[in-house]
Design a protein around this motif. Structure first.
Motif, PDB file in Angstrom:
ATOM      1  N   PHE A 122      28.406  88.547-108.626  1.00 27.52           N
ATOM      2  CA  PHE A 122      28.341  87.094-108.758  1.00 27.52           C
ATOM      3  C   PHE A 122      27.989  86.822-110.277  1.00 27.52           C
ATOM      4  O   PHE A 122      26.759  86.934-110.502  1.00 27.52           O
ATOM      5  CB  PHE A 122      27.752  86.230-107.923  1.00 27.52           C
ATOM      6  CG  PHE A 122      28.327  85.999-106.697  1.00 27.52           C
ATOM      7  CD1 PHE A 122      29.320  85.071-106.099  1.00 27.52           C
ATOM      8  CD2 PHE A 122      28.173  87.069-105.531  1.00 27.52           C
ATOM      9  CE1 PHE A 122      29.633  85.215-104.904  1.00 27.52           C
ATOM     10  CE2 PHE A 122      28.523  87.071-104.415  1.00 27.52           C
ATOM     11  CZ  PHE A 122      29.509  86.304-104.282  1.00 27.52           C
ATOM     12  N   PRO A 123      28.837  86.448-111.324  1.00 28.80           N
ATOM     13  CA  PRO A 123      28.322  86.068-112.577  1.00 28.80           C
ATOM     14  C   PRO A 123      27.893  84.589-112.687  1.00 28.80           C
ATOM     15  O   PRO A 123      28.367  83.923-111.556  1.00 28.80           O
ATOM     16  CB  PRO A 123      29.678  86.334-113.370  1.00 28.80           C
ATOM     17  CG  PRO A 123      30.776  86.097-112.453  1.00 28.80           C
ATOM     18  CD  PRO A 123      30.242  86.546-111.040  1.00 28.80           C
ATOM     19  N   LEU A 124      27.375  84.303-113.709  1.00 26.57           N
ATOM     20  CA  LEU A 124      26.947  82.770-113.781  1.00 26.57           C
ATOM     21  C   LEU A 124      27.085  82.248-115.281  1.00 26.57           C
ATOM     22  O   LEU A 124      26.152  82.197-116.013  1.00 26.57           O
ATOM     23  CB  LEU A 124      25.480  82.754-113.291  1.00 26.57           C
ATOM     24  CG  LEU A 124      24.903  81.306-113.185  1.00 26.57           C
ATOM     25  CD1 LEU A 124      25.683  80.407-112.161  1.00 26.57           C
ATOM     26  CD2 LEU A 124      23.521  81.207-112.518  1.00 26.57           C
ATOM     27  N   LYS A 125      28.410  82.202-115.343  1.00 17.49           N
ATOM     28  CA  LYS A 125      28.472  81.687-116.844  1.00 17.49           C
ATOM     29  C   LYS A 125      29.455  80.411-117.013  1.00 17.49           C
ATOM     30  O   LYS A 125      29.473  79.872-118.000  1.00 17.49           O
ATOM     31  CB  LYS A 125      29.525  82.869-117.623  1.00 17.49           C
ATOM     32  CG  LYS A 125      28.638  83.960-118.143  1.00 17.49           C
ATOM     33  CD  LYS A 125      27.649  83.598-119.005  1.00 17.49           C
ATOM     34  CE  LYS A 125      28.502  83.493-120.497  1.00 17.49           C
ATOM     35  NZ  LYS A 125      27.418  83.258-121.519  1.00 17.49           N
ATOM     36  N   GLN A 126      30.005  80.037-115.972  1.00 23.12           N
ATOM     37  CA  GLN A 126      30.842  78.695-115.859  1.00 23.12           C
ATOM     38  C   GLN A 126      30.797  77.971-114.432  1.00 23.12           C
ATOM     39  O   GLN A 126      29.929  78.568-113.568  1.00 23.12           O
ATOM     40  CB  GLN A 126      32.201  79.075-115.690  1.00 23.12           C
ATOM     41  CG  GLN A 126      32.671  80.018-117.148  1.00 23.12           C
ATOM     42  CD  GLN A 126      33.955  80.143-117.200  1.00 23.12           C
ATOM     43  OE1 GLN A 126      34.788  80.118-116.261  1.00 23.12           O
ATOM     44  NE2 GLN A 126      34.617  80.759-118.353  1.00 23.12           N
ATOM     45  N   ILE A 127      30.764  76.716-114.337  1.00 20.82           N
ATOM     46  CA  ILE A 127      30.714  75.966-113.167  1.00 20.82           C
ATOM     47  C   ILE A 127      31.430  76.392-112.033  1.00 20.82           C
ATOM     48  O   ILE A 127      30.880  76.579-110.890  1.00 20.82           O
ATOM     49  CB  ILE A 127      31.197  74.184-113.554  1.00 20.82           C
ATOM     50  CG1 ILE A 127      30.252  73.689-114.475  1.00 20.82           C
ATOM     51  CG2 ILE A 127      31.380  73.528-112.291  1.00 20.82           C
ATOM     52  CD1 ILE A 127      30.390  72.555-114.991  1.00 20.82           C
ATOM     53  N   PRO A 128      32.600  76.998-112.240  1.00 23.24           N
ATOM     54  CA  PRO A 128      33.373  77.483-110.869  1.00 23.24           C
ATOM     55  C   PRO A 128      32.605  78.659-110.517  1.00 23.24           C
ATOM     56  O   PRO A 128      32.509  78.776-109.180  1.00 23.24           O
ATOM     57  CB  PRO A 128      34.816  77.971-111.421  1.00 23.24           C
ATOM     58  CG  PRO A 128      35.052  77.005-112.442  1.00 23.24           C
ATOM     59  CD  PRO A 128      33.747  76.906-113.451  1.00 23.24           C
ATOM     60  N   GLU A 129      31.788  79.419-111.345  1.00 26.72           N
ATOM     61  CA  GLU A 129      31.215  80.512-110.761  1.00 26.72           C
ATOM     62  C   GLU A 129      29.929  80.208-110.289  1.00 26.72           C
ATOM     63  O   GLU A 129      29.351  80.847-109.258  1.00 26.72           O
ATOM     64  CB  GLU A 129      30.728  81.547-111.999  1.00 26.72           C
ATOM     65  CG  GLU A 129      32.118  82.101-112.618  1.00 26.72           C
ATOM     66  CD  GLU A 129      31.978  82.722-113.891  1.00 26.72           C
ATOM     67  OE1 GLU A 129      32.742  83.637-114.328  1.00 26.72           O
ATOM     68  OE2 GLU A 129      30.833  82.499-114.479  1.00 26.72           O
ATOM     69  N   ALA A 130      29.285  78.885-110.725  1.00 33.88           N
ATOM     70  CA  ALA A 130      27.970  78.547-110.052  1.00 33.88           C
ATOM     71  C   ALA A 130      28.534  77.921-108.794  1.00 33.88           C
ATOM     72  O   ALA A 130      27.700  78.116-107.683  1.00 33.88           O
ATOM     73  CB  ALA A 130      27.489  77.493-111.101  1.00 33.88           C
ATOM     74  N   LEU A 131      29.420  77.258-108.421  1.00 34.11           N
ATOM     75  CA  LEU A 131      29.976  76.966-107.195  1.00 34.11           C
ATOM     76  C   LEU A 131      30.115  77.807-106.259  1.00 34.11           C
ATOM     77  O   LEU A 131      29.898  77.847-104.766  1.00 34.11           O
ATOM     78  CB  LEU A 131      31.179  75.818-107.350  1.00 34.11           C
ATOM     79  CG  LEU A 131      30.824  74.670-108.189  1.00 34.11           C
ATOM     80  CD1 LEU A 131      32.207  73.796-108.102  1.00 34.11           C
ATOM     81  CD2 LEU A 131      29.782  73.521-107.200  1.00 34.11           C
ATOM     82  N   ASN A 132      30.697  79.125-106.677  1.00 35.06           N
ATOM     83  CA  ASN A 132      31.139  80.175-105.687  1.00 35.06           C
ATOM     84  C   ASN A 132      29.618  80.807-105.210  1.00 35.06           C
ATOM     85  O   ASN A 132      29.678  81.094-104.243  1.00 35.06           O
ATOM     86  CB  ASN A 132      31.822  81.286-106.552  1.00 35.06           C
ATOM     87  CG  ASN A 132      33.584  81.040-106.907  1.00 35.06           C
ATOM     88  OD1 ASN A 132      33.756  80.224-105.846  1.00 35.06           O
ATOM     89  ND2 ASN A 132      33.840  81.455-107.656  1.00 35.06           N
ATOM     90  N   LEU A 133      28.742  80.893-106.309  1.00 37.55           N
ATOM     91  CA  LEU A 133      27.424  81.534-105.937  1.00 37.55           C
ATOM     92  C   LEU A 133      26.703  80.334-104.862  1.00 37.55           C
ATOM     93  O   LEU A 133      26.243  80.820-104.048  1.00 37.55           O
ATOM     94  CB  LEU A 133      26.844  81.624-106.986  1.00 37.55           C
ATOM     95  CG  LEU A 133      25.106  82.244-106.791  1.00 37.55           C
ATOM     96  CD1 LEU A 133      25.328  83.356-106.246  1.00 37.55           C
ATOM     97  CD2 LEU A 133      24.556  82.478-108.235  1.00 37.55           C
ATOM     98  N   ARG A 134      26.706  79.371-105.225  1.00 40.83           N
ATOM     99  CA  ARG A 134      26.120  78.311-104.202  1.00 40.83           C
ATOM    100  C   ARG A 134      26.822  78.170-102.806  1.00 40.83           C
ATOM    101  O   ARG A 134      26.090  78.443-101.964  1.00 40.83           O
ATOM    102  CB  ARG A 134      26.334  76.963-104.635  1.00 40.83           C
ATOM    103  CG  ARG A 134      25.812  75.796-103.989  1.00 40.83           C
ATOM    104  CD  ARG A 134      25.881  74.453-104.501  1.00 40.83           C
ATOM    105  NE  ARG A 134      26.944  73.717-103.977  1.00 40.83           N
ATOM    106  CZ  ARG A 134      27.272  72.457-104.298  1.00 40.83           C
ATOM    107  NH1 ARG A 134      26.417  71.728-105.004  1.00 40.83           N
ATOM    108  NH2 ARG A 134      28.717  71.867-104.111  1.00 40.83           N
TER     109      ARG A 134
END
Length: 448
Positions: free
Chosen positions: A136-148
Protein backbone atom coordinates in the motif's frame (compact mmCIF):
# COMPACT_ATOMS: atom_id res chain seq x y z
CA UNK A 1 -21.34 10.75 -21.38
CA UNK A 2 -19.64 13.06 -23.87
CA UNK A 3 -17.75 11.24 -26.60
CA UNK A 4 -14.01 11.38 -25.99
CA UNK A 5 -13.17 12.61 -29.49
CA UNK A 6 -15.39 15.67 -28.97
CA UNK A 7 -13.27 16.95 -26.08
CA UNK A 8 -10.61 19.64 -26.51
CA UNK A 9 -8.44 21.82 -24.30
CA UNK A 10 -10.40 24.93 -25.34
CA UNK A 11 -7.74 27.41 -24.21
CA UNK A 12 -8.35 30.92 -25.62
CA UNK A 13 -5.76 32.46 -27.90
CA UNK A 14 -3.65 35.18 -26.36
CA UNK A 15 -1.08 37.82 -27.26
CA UNK A 16 0.52 37.48 -23.85
CA UNK A 17 3.30 34.98 -23.09
CA UNK A 18 1.72 31.66 -22.14
CA UNK A 19 3.06 29.86 -19.08
CA UNK A 20 2.01 26.21 -18.91
CA UNK A 21 2.33 24.61 -15.47
CA UNK A 22 2.15 20.83 -15.19
CA UNK A 23 1.16 19.95 -11.63
CA UNK A 24 -0.99 21.59 -8.97
CA UNK A 25 1.19 20.83 -5.96
CA UNK A 26 2.96 23.28 -3.66
CA UNK A 27 5.31 24.51 -6.39
CA UNK A 28 2.67 24.88 -9.08
CA UNK A 29 0.08 26.76 -7.03
CA UNK A 30 2.61 29.16 -5.51
CA UNK A 31 3.98 29.97 -8.95
CA UNK A 32 0.49 30.55 -10.37
CA UNK A 33 -0.53 32.77 -7.46
CA UNK A 34 2.45 35.06 -7.92
CA UNK A 35 2.21 35.46 -11.70
CA UNK A 36 0.31 38.57 -12.75
CA UNK A 37 -2.51 37.84 -15.18
CA UNK A 38 -1.82 41.21 -16.76
CA UNK A 39 1.55 39.93 -17.90
CA UNK A 40 0.94 36.22 -18.63
CA UNK A 41 -1.68 33.73 -19.59
CA UNK A 42 -1.35 30.88 -17.09
CA UNK A 43 -2.51 27.35 -17.95
CA UNK A 44 -2.33 24.56 -15.37
CA UNK A 45 -2.70 20.85 -16.15
CA UNK A 46 -3.27 18.22 -13.48
CA UNK A 47 -4.85 14.77 -13.40
CA UNK A 48 -6.76 15.68 -10.23
CA UNK A 49 -8.86 18.78 -9.66
CA UNK A 50 -7.55 19.64 -6.21
CA UNK A 51 -4.42 20.63 -4.33
CA UNK A 52 -3.71 18.18 -1.52
CA UNK A 53 -1.86 18.85 1.70
CA UNK A 54 0.09 15.60 1.66
CA UNK A 55 1.85 15.97 5.06
CA UNK A 56 -1.52 15.08 6.65
CA UNK A 57 -2.32 12.21 4.31
CA UNK A 58 -1.45 9.63 6.97
CA UNK A 59 -4.24 11.04 9.16
CA UNK A 60 -6.76 10.28 6.41
CA UNK A 61 -5.38 6.73 6.21
CA UNK A 62 -5.74 6.23 9.99
CA UNK A 63 -9.27 7.67 10.19
CA UNK A 64 -8.20 10.91 11.84
CA UNK A 65 -9.36 13.28 9.09
CA UNK A 66 -11.70 13.16 6.12
CA UNK A 67 -10.00 13.64 2.73
CA UNK A 68 -11.80 16.88 1.90
CA UNK A 69 -10.28 18.52 4.98
CA UNK A 70 -6.77 18.31 3.50
CA UNK A 71 -7.65 19.23 -0.09
CA UNK A 72 -8.85 22.35 -1.87
CA UNK A 73 -10.33 22.51 -5.39
CA UNK A 74 -7.92 24.21 -7.78
CA UNK A 75 -10.72 26.10 -9.49
CA UNK A 76 -11.81 27.50 -6.14
CA UNK A 77 -8.26 28.64 -5.36
CA UNK A 78 -8.05 30.56 -8.63
CA UNK A 79 -11.69 31.58 -9.02
CA UNK A 80 -11.43 35.29 -8.23
CA UNK A 81 -11.03 38.18 -10.68
CA UNK A 82 -7.35 38.33 -9.73
CA UNK A 83 -6.86 35.20 -11.85
CA UNK A 84 -8.93 36.22 -14.86
CA UNK A 85 -6.48 34.71 -17.35
CA UNK A 86 -5.79 31.53 -15.39
CA UNK A 87 -7.05 28.32 -17.01
CA UNK A 88 -7.15 24.90 -15.35
CA UNK A 89 -7.71 21.67 -17.26
CA UNK A 90 -8.29 18.29 -15.64
CA UNK A 91 -6.24 16.21 -18.04
CA UNK A 92 -3.30 13.85 -18.13
CA UNK A 93 -0.17 15.15 -19.85
CA UNK A 94 1.31 12.51 -22.16
CA UNK A 95 4.49 14.32 -23.20
CA UNK A 96 6.29 17.50 -24.12
CA UNK A 97 8.15 18.49 -27.29
CA UNK A 98 10.90 21.06 -26.63
CA UNK A 99 11.57 21.42 -30.36
CA UNK A 100 8.03 22.55 -31.21
CA UNK A 101 7.40 24.03 -27.74
CA UNK A 102 4.18 22.08 -27.23
CA UNK A 103 2.62 20.06 -24.44
CA UNK A 104 0.66 16.94 -25.45
CA UNK A 105 -2.37 15.69 -23.52
CA UNK A 106 -4.93 12.96 -24.08
CA UNK A 107 -7.29 15.48 -25.68
CA UNK A 108 -4.95 17.70 -27.64
CA UNK A 109 -1.73 19.71 -27.80
CA UNK A 110 -1.01 23.21 -26.53
CA UNK A 111 1.90 25.49 -27.49
CA UNK A 112 3.77 27.29 -24.71
CA UNK A 113 6.15 30.17 -24.33
CA UNK A 114 7.38 28.96 -20.95
CA UNK A 115 6.86 25.49 -19.53
CA UNK A 116 7.08 24.65 -15.82
CA UNK A 117 7.21 21.02 -14.72
CA UNK A 118 6.01 20.62 -11.14
CA UNK A 119 4.85 17.01 -11.20
CA UNK A 120 6.36 15.96 -7.86
CA UNK A 121 7.19 12.35 -7.12
CA UNK A 122 5.74 8.86 -7.18
CA UNK A 123 6.54 5.77 -5.06
CA UNK A 124 9.85 4.11 -5.87
CA UNK A 125 9.74 0.32 -5.55
CA UNK A 126 13.32 -0.09 -6.81
CA UNK A 127 12.17 -2.44 -9.55
CA UNK A 128 10.38 -4.88 -7.24
CA UNK A 129 7.11 -5.56 -9.08
CA UNK A 130 5.82 -7.97 -6.43
CA UNK A 131 6.01 -5.33 -3.72
CA UNK A 132 4.47 -2.77 -6.06
CA UNK A 133 1.53 -5.08 -6.71
CA UNK A 134 0.82 -6.11 -3.12
CA UNK A 135 1.84 -3.20 -0.88
CA UNK A 136 0.00 0.00 0.00
CA UNK A 137 1.61 3.29 -1.07
CA UNK A 138 0.62 6.57 0.55
CA UNK A 139 1.08 9.40 -1.94
CA UNK A 140 -2.48 10.35 -2.94
CA UNK A 141 -5.94 10.59 -1.38
CA UNK A 142 -7.33 7.48 -3.16
CA UNK A 143 -4.37 5.51 -1.78
CA UNK A 144 -5.07 6.82 1.73
CA UNK A 145 -8.72 5.73 1.43
CA UNK A 146 -7.63 2.30 0.19
CA UNK A 147 -5.35 1.94 3.19
CA UNK A 148 -8.06 3.12 5.61
CA UNK A 149 -10.43 0.48 4.23
CA UNK A 150 -7.73 -2.17 4.42
CA UNK A 151 -6.96 -1.41 8.07
CA UNK A 152 -10.60 -1.48 9.14
CA UNK A 153 -11.33 -4.60 7.10
CA UNK A 154 -8.42 -6.36 8.81
CA UNK A 155 -9.91 -5.58 12.22
CA UNK A 156 -13.35 -6.71 11.09
CA UNK A 157 -11.97 -10.00 9.72
CA UNK A 158 -9.82 -10.55 12.80
CA UNK A 159 -12.90 -10.21 15.00
CA UNK A 160 -14.62 -13.02 13.05
CA UNK A 161 -11.90 -15.58 12.36
CA UNK A 162 -11.46 -18.59 14.61
CA UNK A 163 -7.94 -19.39 13.38
CA UNK A 164 -5.27 -17.85 15.69
CA UNK A 165 -2.62 -17.77 12.95
CA UNK A 166 -4.90 -15.96 10.50
CA UNK A 167 -5.98 -13.54 13.23
CA UNK A 168 -2.36 -12.71 14.04
CA UNK A 169 -1.56 -12.13 10.38
CA UNK A 170 -4.47 -9.70 10.19
CA UNK A 171 -3.15 -7.85 13.25
CA UNK A 172 0.42 -7.55 11.97
CA UNK A 173 1.18 -4.29 10.14
CA UNK A 174 4.51 -3.70 8.41
CA UNK A 175 5.53 -0.14 7.54
CA UNK A 176 8.57 0.05 5.25
CA UNK A 177 10.46 3.34 5.49
CA UNK A 178 11.52 5.18 8.63
CA UNK A 179 11.14 8.70 7.23
CA UNK A 180 8.46 11.17 8.37
CA UNK A 181 5.61 9.30 6.65
CA UNK A 182 6.55 5.95 8.19
CA UNK A 183 7.18 7.37 11.65
CA UNK A 184 3.98 9.42 11.75
CA UNK A 185 1.89 6.54 10.44
CA UNK A 186 3.35 4.14 13.00
CA UNK A 187 2.60 6.58 15.81
CA UNK A 188 -1.00 7.05 14.63
CA UNK A 189 -1.57 3.28 14.46
CA UNK A 190 -0.11 2.83 17.96
CA UNK A 191 -2.54 5.41 19.34
CA UNK A 192 -5.46 3.67 17.64
CA UNK A 193 -4.31 0.39 19.17
CA UNK A 194 -4.21 1.88 22.65
CA UNK A 195 -7.23 4.19 22.76
CA UNK A 196 -9.70 3.37 19.98
CA UNK A 197 -9.66 -0.22 18.81
CA UNK A 198 -10.20 -2.00 22.18
CA UNK A 199 -13.52 -0.13 22.50
CA UNK A 200 -14.58 -0.81 18.92
CA UNK A 201 -13.61 -4.49 19.03
CA UNK A 202 -13.97 -5.68 22.65
CA UNK A 203 -13.55 -9.30 21.60
CA UNK A 204 -10.04 -8.77 20.23
CA UNK A 205 -6.83 -8.76 22.25
CA UNK A 206 -4.97 -5.75 20.90
CA UNK A 207 -1.87 -6.49 22.96
CA UNK A 208 -1.21 -8.93 20.12
CA UNK A 209 -1.43 -6.25 17.43
CA UNK A 210 2.10 -5.70 16.11
CA UNK A 211 3.32 -2.59 14.32
CA UNK A 212 6.68 -3.07 12.58
CA UNK A 213 8.63 -0.06 11.31
CA UNK A 214 11.38 -1.18 8.92
CA UNK A 215 14.24 1.13 7.93
CA UNK A 216 17.24 0.25 5.78
CA UNK A 217 19.57 2.77 7.40
CA UNK A 218 20.94 2.76 10.95
CA UNK A 219 18.42 5.28 12.32
CA UNK A 220 14.89 6.52 11.80
CA UNK A 221 14.29 9.94 10.26
CA UNK A 222 17.64 9.88 8.38
CA UNK A 223 17.21 13.43 6.96
CA UNK A 224 16.91 14.91 10.44
CA UNK A 225 19.58 15.49 13.08
CA UNK A 226 20.91 12.44 14.99
CA UNK A 227 19.51 13.93 18.22
CA UNK A 228 16.01 13.97 16.74
CA UNK A 229 16.41 10.45 15.37
CA UNK A 230 17.44 9.17 18.80
CA UNK A 231 14.47 10.85 20.51
CA UNK A 232 12.11 9.49 17.88
CA UNK A 233 13.38 5.95 18.37
CA UNK A 234 12.74 6.23 22.13
CA UNK A 235 9.22 7.53 21.51
CA UNK A 236 8.45 4.73 19.06
CA UNK A 237 9.74 1.99 21.32
CA UNK A 238 7.86 3.45 24.31
CA UNK A 239 4.67 3.24 22.24
CA UNK A 240 5.29 -0.44 21.62
CA UNK A 241 6.34 -0.16 17.98
CA UNK A 242 8.86 -2.76 16.81
CA UNK A 243 11.61 -0.83 14.99
CA UNK A 244 13.87 -2.82 12.67
CA UNK A 245 16.90 -0.80 11.59
CA UNK A 246 19.36 -1.76 8.85
CA UNK A 247 16.71 -4.10 7.51
CA UNK A 248 15.67 -4.41 3.86
CA UNK A 249 12.52 -6.01 2.48
CA UNK A 250 13.22 -8.56 -0.22
CA UNK A 251 9.67 -9.57 -1.17
CA UNK A 252 6.02 -9.36 -0.18
CA UNK A 253 3.35 -11.56 -1.74
CA UNK A 254 0.36 -10.09 0.07
CA UNK A 255 0.61 -12.35 3.08
CA UNK A 256 4.31 -12.81 3.95
CA UNK A 257 6.99 -10.11 4.15
CA UNK A 258 10.46 -11.55 3.61
CA UNK A 259 13.57 -9.60 4.60
CA UNK A 260 17.07 -9.82 3.12
CA UNK A 261 18.18 -11.53 6.34
CA UNK A 262 15.73 -14.36 5.70
CA UNK A 263 13.35 -13.35 8.49
CA UNK A 264 9.67 -13.51 7.61
CA UNK A 265 6.57 -11.82 9.04
CA UNK A 266 3.07 -12.95 8.18
CA UNK A 267 1.04 -9.80 7.56
CA UNK A 268 -1.99 -8.93 5.46
CA UNK A 269 -0.84 -5.30 5.27
CA UNK A 270 2.49 -3.86 4.17
CA UNK A 271 2.67 -0.09 3.72
CA UNK A 272 5.38 1.22 1.40
CA UNK A 273 6.95 4.51 2.47
CA UNK A 274 10.52 3.61 1.59
CA UNK A 275 11.32 5.97 -1.24
CA UNK A 276 10.15 8.13 -4.10
CA UNK A 277 11.16 8.78 -7.68
CA UNK A 278 10.47 11.78 -9.86
CA UNK A 279 7.20 11.72 -11.80
CA UNK A 280 8.93 12.24 -15.14
CA UNK A 281 7.19 13.20 -18.39
CA UNK A 282 7.90 11.74 -21.83
CA UNK A 283 9.87 14.10 -24.02
CA UNK A 284 12.24 15.42 -21.37
CA UNK A 285 15.73 14.70 -22.76
CA UNK A 286 17.43 11.81 -20.99
CA UNK A 287 20.64 13.78 -20.51
CA UNK A 288 18.76 16.22 -18.25
CA UNK A 289 17.63 13.47 -15.85
CA UNK A 290 19.85 12.55 -12.92
CA UNK A 291 18.97 10.36 -9.92
CA UNK A 292 15.40 10.14 -11.19
CA UNK A 293 14.90 13.92 -11.16
CA UNK A 294 15.28 16.73 -13.70
CA UNK A 295 18.60 18.55 -13.52
CA UNK A 296 18.14 22.33 -13.31
CA UNK A 297 20.42 25.34 -12.83
CA UNK A 298 20.18 27.95 -10.10
CA UNK A 299 17.34 29.65 -12.00
CA UNK A 300 15.26 26.44 -12.10
CA UNK A 301 15.89 26.16 -15.87
CA UNK A 302 16.41 22.69 -17.29
CA UNK A 303 20.01 22.50 -18.43
CA UNK A 304 20.13 23.44 -22.11
CA UNK A 305 16.48 24.54 -22.29
CA UNK A 306 16.09 28.13 -21.01
CA UNK A 307 12.33 28.21 -21.60
CA UNK A 308 11.60 25.00 -19.64
CA UNK A 309 11.69 25.02 -15.85
CA UNK A 310 11.29 22.40 -13.12
CA UNK A 311 10.43 23.12 -9.49
CA UNK A 312 9.64 21.16 -6.36
CA UNK A 313 10.42 17.49 -5.77
CA UNK A 314 10.92 16.77 -9.48
CA UNK A 315 13.75 19.34 -9.71
CA UNK A 316 17.36 18.39 -8.99
CA UNK A 317 19.20 21.62 -8.23
CA UNK A 318 22.73 21.03 -7.01
CA UNK A 319 24.24 23.70 -4.78
CA UNK A 320 27.23 23.85 -2.49
CA UNK A 321 24.96 23.50 0.54
CA UNK A 322 22.70 20.90 -1.10
CA UNK A 323 24.96 18.81 -3.38
CA UNK A 324 22.25 16.12 -3.65
CA UNK A 325 19.44 18.58 -4.30
CA UNK A 326 16.96 20.14 -1.93
CA UNK A 327 14.95 17.98 0.49
CA UNK A 328 11.70 16.56 -0.85
CA UNK A 329 9.39 18.53 1.42
CA UNK A 330 6.92 21.36 0.88
CA UNK A 331 9.15 24.35 1.65
CA UNK A 332 11.60 24.08 -1.29
CA UNK A 333 8.65 23.72 -3.69
CA UNK A 334 6.84 26.72 -2.19
CA UNK A 335 9.93 28.91 -2.30
CA UNK A 336 10.95 27.79 -5.80
CA UNK A 337 7.45 28.54 -7.13
CA UNK A 338 7.45 32.04 -5.66
CA UNK A 339 11.01 32.70 -6.84
CA UNK A 340 10.36 31.49 -10.38
CA UNK A 341 7.37 33.85 -10.69
CA UNK A 342 9.70 36.77 -10.01
CA UNK A 343 12.23 35.51 -12.53
CA UNK A 344 9.61 35.10 -15.25
CA UNK A 345 8.63 38.73 -14.73
CA UNK A 346 12.31 39.66 -14.97
CA UNK A 347 12.48 37.89 -18.32
CA UNK A 348 9.65 40.10 -19.59
CA UNK A 349 11.40 43.26 -18.43
CA UNK A 350 14.78 41.93 -19.67
CA UNK A 351 16.34 42.12 -16.23
CA UNK A 352 19.01 39.64 -15.11
CA UNK A 353 17.66 36.50 -13.46
CA UNK A 354 18.39 35.97 -9.77
CA UNK A 355 19.56 32.58 -8.51
CA UNK A 356 17.39 30.63 -6.11
CA UNK A 357 18.53 30.46 -2.48
CA UNK A 358 16.70 28.07 -0.23
CA UNK A 359 15.90 29.26 3.27
CA UNK A 360 15.72 26.13 5.38
CA UNK A 361 13.01 26.68 7.98
CA UNK A 362 13.72 23.33 9.61
CA UNK A 363 12.19 19.87 9.74
CA UNK A 364 9.38 18.43 11.84
CA UNK A 365 7.93 15.01 12.58
CA UNK A 366 5.15 13.96 14.94
CA UNK A 367 5.03 10.65 16.78
CA UNK A 368 1.56 10.64 18.27
CA UNK A 369 -0.06 12.77 20.92
CA UNK A 370 2.28 15.32 22.58
CA UNK A 371 5.33 13.73 20.96
CA UNK A 372 7.24 15.33 18.12
CA UNK A 373 10.76 16.33 17.10
CA UNK A 374 11.88 19.58 15.51
CA UNK A 375 15.13 20.67 13.85
CA UNK A 376 15.06 24.46 13.60
CA UNK A 377 17.48 27.03 12.13
CA UNK A 378 20.40 27.87 14.36
CA UNK A 379 21.13 24.21 15.06
CA UNK A 380 18.26 24.02 17.55
CA UNK A 381 16.64 20.66 18.26
CA UNK A 382 13.49 20.10 20.29
CA UNK A 383 11.46 17.09 21.28
CA UNK A 384 8.27 16.36 23.17
CA UNK A 385 5.34 18.67 23.82
CA UNK A 386 6.98 21.91 22.62
CA UNK A 387 7.94 20.34 19.28
CA UNK A 388 4.40 18.96 19.03
CA UNK A 389 2.93 22.47 19.41
CA UNK A 390 5.28 23.75 16.70
CA UNK A 391 4.19 20.90 14.42
CA UNK A 392 0.49 21.71 14.97
CA UNK A 393 1.00 25.43 14.30
CA UNK A 394 3.06 24.93 11.12
CA UNK A 395 0.66 22.43 9.59
CA UNK A 396 -2.39 24.58 10.26
CA UNK A 397 -0.61 27.63 8.85
CA UNK A 398 0.21 25.93 5.54
CA UNK A 399 -3.17 24.26 5.04
CA UNK A 400 -5.00 25.81 2.10
CA UNK A 401 -8.47 27.25 2.76
CA UNK A 402 -10.05 28.70 5.89
CA UNK A 403 -12.63 25.90 6.06
CA UNK A 404 -9.91 23.26 6.03
CA UNK A 405 -8.03 25.02 8.82
CA UNK A 406 -11.20 25.20 10.90
CA UNK A 407 -12.14 21.54 10.30
CA UNK A 408 -8.66 20.25 11.11
CA UNK A 409 -8.33 22.37 14.26
CA UNK A 410 -11.75 21.16 15.43
CA UNK A 411 -10.79 17.54 14.82
CA UNK A 412 -7.51 17.91 16.65
CA UNK A 413 -9.11 19.64 19.64
CA UNK A 414 -11.78 16.97 19.83
CA UNK A 415 -9.18 14.21 19.77
CA UNK A 416 -7.02 16.05 22.31
CA UNK A 417 -9.68 15.57 24.98
CA UNK A 418 -11.36 12.35 23.82
CA UNK A 419 -8.74 10.39 21.79
CA UNK A 420 -11.65 9.72 19.44
CA UNK A 421 -11.26 9.28 15.67
CA UNK A 422 -14.57 9.91 14.02
CA UNK A 423 -14.07 8.67 10.44
CA UNK A 424 -13.72 4.91 10.85
CA UNK A 425 -15.84 4.25 7.79
CA UNK A 426 -15.35 1.60 5.10
CA UNK A 427 -16.90 3.73 2.37
CA UNK A 428 -15.08 2.08 -0.51
CA UNK A 429 -14.15 -1.52 0.39
CA UNK A 430 -10.73 -2.52 -0.86
CA UNK A 431 -9.63 -5.92 -2.14
CA UNK A 432 -6.47 -6.84 -4.03
CA UNK A 433 -6.78 -8.24 -7.52
CA UNK A 434 -6.88 -12.02 -7.36
CA UNK A 435 -7.68 -12.09 -3.62
CA UNK A 436 -10.67 -14.44 -3.67
CA UNK A 437 -10.92 -14.68 0.10
CA UNK A 438 -10.96 -10.90 0.38
CA UNK A 439 -13.59 -10.58 -2.32
CA UNK A 440 -15.72 -13.20 -0.58
CA UNK A 441 -15.44 -11.22 2.65
CA UNK A 442 -16.55 -8.03 0.89
CA UNK A 443 -19.56 -9.86 -0.54
CA UNK A 444 -20.47 -11.05 2.96
CA UNK A 445 -21.60 -7.56 3.96
CA UNK A 446 -21.95 -5.61 0.72
CA UNK A 447 -22.93 -5.83 -2.88
CA UNK A 448 -20.89 -7.73 -5.44
Amino acid sequence: MLEFDKLSLNIPNTTKPRVVIIGGGFGGINLAKKLSNKDFQVVMFDKQNYHGFWPLLYQVATAGLEPDSIAEPLRKMFGSDDYEDFHFRLVRVTGVNPATKTVSTLIGDLPYDYLVIATGTKPNYFGNEEIKKNSFPLKQIPEALNLRSQLLQCFEQASMTKDPETRQSLLNFVIVGGGPTGVELAGALAEMRKYILPTDYPGLDFTKMNIYLVEGMDRVLPPMAPESSAKTLKYLEKMGIVVKLQTLVQSYDGSIATFKSGEQIKAHTLIWAAGVAGALIDGIPEETVERGRILVNEFSQIIGYPDIFAIGDIAYMKTEKFPKGHPGVAQPAIQQGQHLAKNLKRILTKEPLKPFEYFDKGSLAIIGRSRAVADLPGNMHFGGFFAWIIWLFVHIMYLVGFRNKLVVISNWLYRLFTYERGTRLIIRPFVRKGDRAGRKFIRSYGEE
